[in-house]
Design an enzyme around this catalytic site. Structure first.
Site, PDB file in Angstrom:
ATOM      1  N   GLY A  33      29.222  14.447  23.675  1.00  0.00           N
ATOM      2  CA  GLY A  33      29.929  15.726  23.915  1.00  0.00           C
ATOM      3  C   GLY A  33      29.200  17.065  22.999  1.00  0.00           C
ATOM      4  N   ASN A  34      30.089  18.178  22.826  1.00  0.00           N
ATOM      5  CA  ASN A  34      29.532  19.177  22.083  1.00  0.00           C
ATOM      6  C   ASN A  34      30.747  19.889  21.206  1.00  0.00           C
ATOM      7  OD1 ASN A  34      30.777  21.526  23.461  1.00  0.00           O
ATOM      8  ND2 ASN A  34      29.312  20.465  25.165  1.00  0.00           N
ATOM      9  N   HIS A  35      30.494  20.813  20.283  1.00  0.00           N
ATOM     10  CA  HIS A  35      31.524  21.394  19.436  1.00  0.00           C
ATOM     11  C   HIS A  35      32.315  22.566  19.869  1.00  0.00           C
ATOM     12  CE1 HIS A  35      30.954  18.677  15.876  1.00  0.00           C
ATOM     13  NE2 HIS A  35      29.664  18.944  15.981  1.00  0.00           N
ATOM     14  N   SER A  36      32.191  22.777  21.198  1.00  0.00           N
ATOM     15  CA  SER A  36      32.659  23.932  21.517  1.00  0.00           C
ATOM     16  C   SER A  36      34.239  23.996  21.313  1.00  0.00           C
ATOM     17  CB  SER A  36      32.857  23.761  23.302  1.00  0.00           C
ATOM     18  OG  SER A  36      33.592  24.977  23.735  1.00  0.00           O
TER      19      SER A  36
END
Ligand code: CTP
Ligand code: CA
Length: 237
Positions: A33-36
């Site tokens: 995943g990512n930190h958006s």
């Protein structure tokens, strides 16, 4: 500001917005995943609804959940799911905004059962490239699946590097993607380029470049929607 104090310049306009990050499964319990945070996309959805639009928000993972008022929200996990939802809904939209942080890559294999630690240590994760949803929406429009009048907006966070500044990268990405507007945010050291009171720009396919002021995500959303409104045929007239 009270919602009814805002200009009702998106009345009758259908706006489809993606926000948040995608999650690419490794096994039934793990993902890449990512930190958006999803905050900019959610602010766009909220302000567009306050300005009279019918808004559908296709949301990946966000840091601060809570569906905005007066907005239809569809939740997705992966880039593939996001692609399906966007392509299913874009034909009914007048404006499509890709504010989601789409994972560029996903694991080739998704284990059906939870991966065990075992005795051999970690196995490498092989990745494959996800579909470019923004570019595929532009292609669908040129092929007639999506009406020619639909405005398509992308987002990019850029830093300056040896190849060029934030704006150079933004202009190149706008051309590459073929969308109508690209919202370019200066991040990291790239912020030092350009002017000090700009956090970014809205770049238009016709060459127009509008600086975005330093301010809240709500203020940014308002300025971005001002540029969007100028592309949308008048629904009331
Ligand atoms: N985007 C998309 N599908 C992808 C990747 C990105 O639709 N698989 C969209 C994003 O939602 C955003 C725009 O494309 O609106 C630009 O995303 P960005 O990550 O900056 O572009 P990339 O083409 O992935 O280029 P980079 O190598 O800089 O990550
Ligand atoms: Ca990317």
């Amino acid at each position: 500001a009270r919602a009814d104090a805002l200009p009702q310049d998106l009345t009758g306009v259908d706006v489809l917005i993606s926000a948040g990050g995608t999650r690419e499964a490794l096994d039934p319990v793990r993902y890449l995943g990512n930190h958006s945070s999803g905050k900019q996309g959610y602010a766009l959805a909220r302000v567009a609804a306050q300005r009279g639009a019918r808004v559908t928000l296709v949301s990946g993972a966000v840091s601060d959940p809570g569906d905005p008022a007066a907005v239809d929200v569809v939740h997705i996990d992966s880039a593939d799911e996001l692609s399906r939802e966007m392509h299913a809904r874009a034909p009914q939209a007048d404006v499509v905004i890709m504010a989601a942080a789409v994972a560029d890559f996903r694991p080739v294999d998704v284990a059906g059962a939870k991966i065990k630690k075992g005795e051999q240590g970690p196995a490498p994760i092989e990745l494959t490239t996800n579909p470019d949803i923004l570019a595929s929406l532009v292609t669908a429009r040129s092929e007639g699946t999506i009406p020619a009048t639909t405005a398509i907006v992308g987002f990019a966070a850029e830093t300056g590097d040896a190849e060029g500044g934030v704006l150079d990268h933004g202009r190149a990405k706008l051309r590459r993607k073929g969308c109508d507007l690209l919202v370019v945010n200066a991040v990291g050291d790239g912020r030092a380029f350009g002017t000090t009171d700009n956090t970014g720009w809205v770049l238009a396919a016709d060459g127009a470049e509008t600086g975005l002021p330093y301010g809240s995500k709500t203020l940014m959303a308002s300025r971005i929607l001002d540029e969007v409104v100028s592309l949308v045929p008048d629904r009331k007239g």
